[in-house]
Design an enzyme around this catalytic site. Sequence first.
Site, PDB file in Angstrom:
ATOM      1  N   HIS A  82      20.715  62.641  34.226  1.00 50.19           N
ATOM      2  CA  HIS A  82      21.345  63.349  32.831  1.00 50.19           C
ATOM      3  C   HIS A  82      21.110  62.584  31.760  1.00 50.19           C
ATOM      4  O   HIS A  82      21.251  62.933  30.579  1.00 50.19           O
ATOM      5  CB  HIS A  82      23.012  63.393  33.158  1.00 50.19           C
ATOM      6  CG  HIS A  82      23.871  62.277  33.026  1.00 50.19           C
ATOM      7  ND1 HIS A  82      24.053  61.476  34.312  1.00 50.19           N
ATOM      8  CD2 HIS A  82      24.092  61.550  32.157  1.00 50.19           C
ATOM      9  CE1 HIS A  82      25.058  60.554  33.976  1.00 50.19           C
ATOM     10  NE2 HIS A  82      25.068  60.621  32.463  1.00 50.19           N
TER      11      HIS A  82
ATOM     12  N   ASP B 163      21.702  62.828  40.642  1.00 50.60           N
ATOM     13  CA  ASP B 163      21.587  62.509  39.289  1.00 50.60           C
ATOM     14  C   ASP B 163      20.888  61.223  39.059  1.00 50.60           C
ATOM     15  O   ASP B 163      21.481  60.148  38.223  1.00 50.60           O
ATOM     16  CB  ASP B 163      22.998  62.412  38.877  1.00 50.60           C
ATOM     17  CG  ASP B 163      23.238  62.417  37.467  1.00 50.60           C
ATOM     18  OD1 ASP B 163      22.349  62.735  36.584  1.00 50.60           O
ATOM     19  OD2 ASP B 163      24.135  61.448  36.857  1.00 50.60           O
TER      20      ASP B 163
ATOM     21  N   SER C  67      25.916  55.108  31.694  1.00 47.18           N
ATOM     22  CA  SER C  67      25.355  55.947  32.668  1.00 47.18           C
ATOM     23  C   SER C  67      23.610  55.196  32.936  1.00 47.18           C
ATOM     24  O   SER C  67      23.082  55.161  32.076  1.00 47.18           O
ATOM     25  CB  SER C  67      25.199  57.187  32.224  1.00 47.18           C
ATOM     26  OG  SER C  67      26.034  57.998  32.171  1.00 47.18           O
TER      27      SER C  67
END
Length: 184
Positions: free
Chosen positions: A11, A41, A117
Amino acid sequence: RSDGYIVTNNHVVEGATNLQVQLFDESRFDAEVVGTDPQSDLAVIKIDASDLPSVSFGNSDELRVGQWVMAFGSPLSPQLSNTVTAGIISALGRIQQQGPAVQNYIQTDAAINPGNSGGPLVNLRGQLIGINTAIYTRTGGYQGIGFSIPVDIVRNVTDQLIESGSVRRARLGVEFTAATESLI
């Protein structure tokens, strides 16, 4: 890896047309996407550099609830780049279904905020034990519940992405759902 391969979250790079990586010494490199895996992911990107510092991989089987960990990242804004937070592993095996994939996360109370992230979750020996990927929040910020993808999943997926650019999985053809009251 020291040869310029970098793991991050899918992402983080999804939909990007131009990628640039800035290292801690502020040198910048254009990056290309080697492969992405939306189910886990995870993504691998590559910069044209060598002899880079790298992190060694730990082992998911050695993780324990209560173990101290550190989360690295660049939360919220460029002015807060290169941060480290400390905490413990709060839980293991946190299951979340995302489409056809079932994720098995490490839950930590080390502060993970938007922007962390793709950053590493490491043990106190400095070994990678997870990739920071999500938070549980009611406000959009840190509330003590963050999730990381365990290193054994990271290793499996990234090795395949580097080797072939995609991930192959076996499929059993079985799905699960929560038991209703009538089934209990």
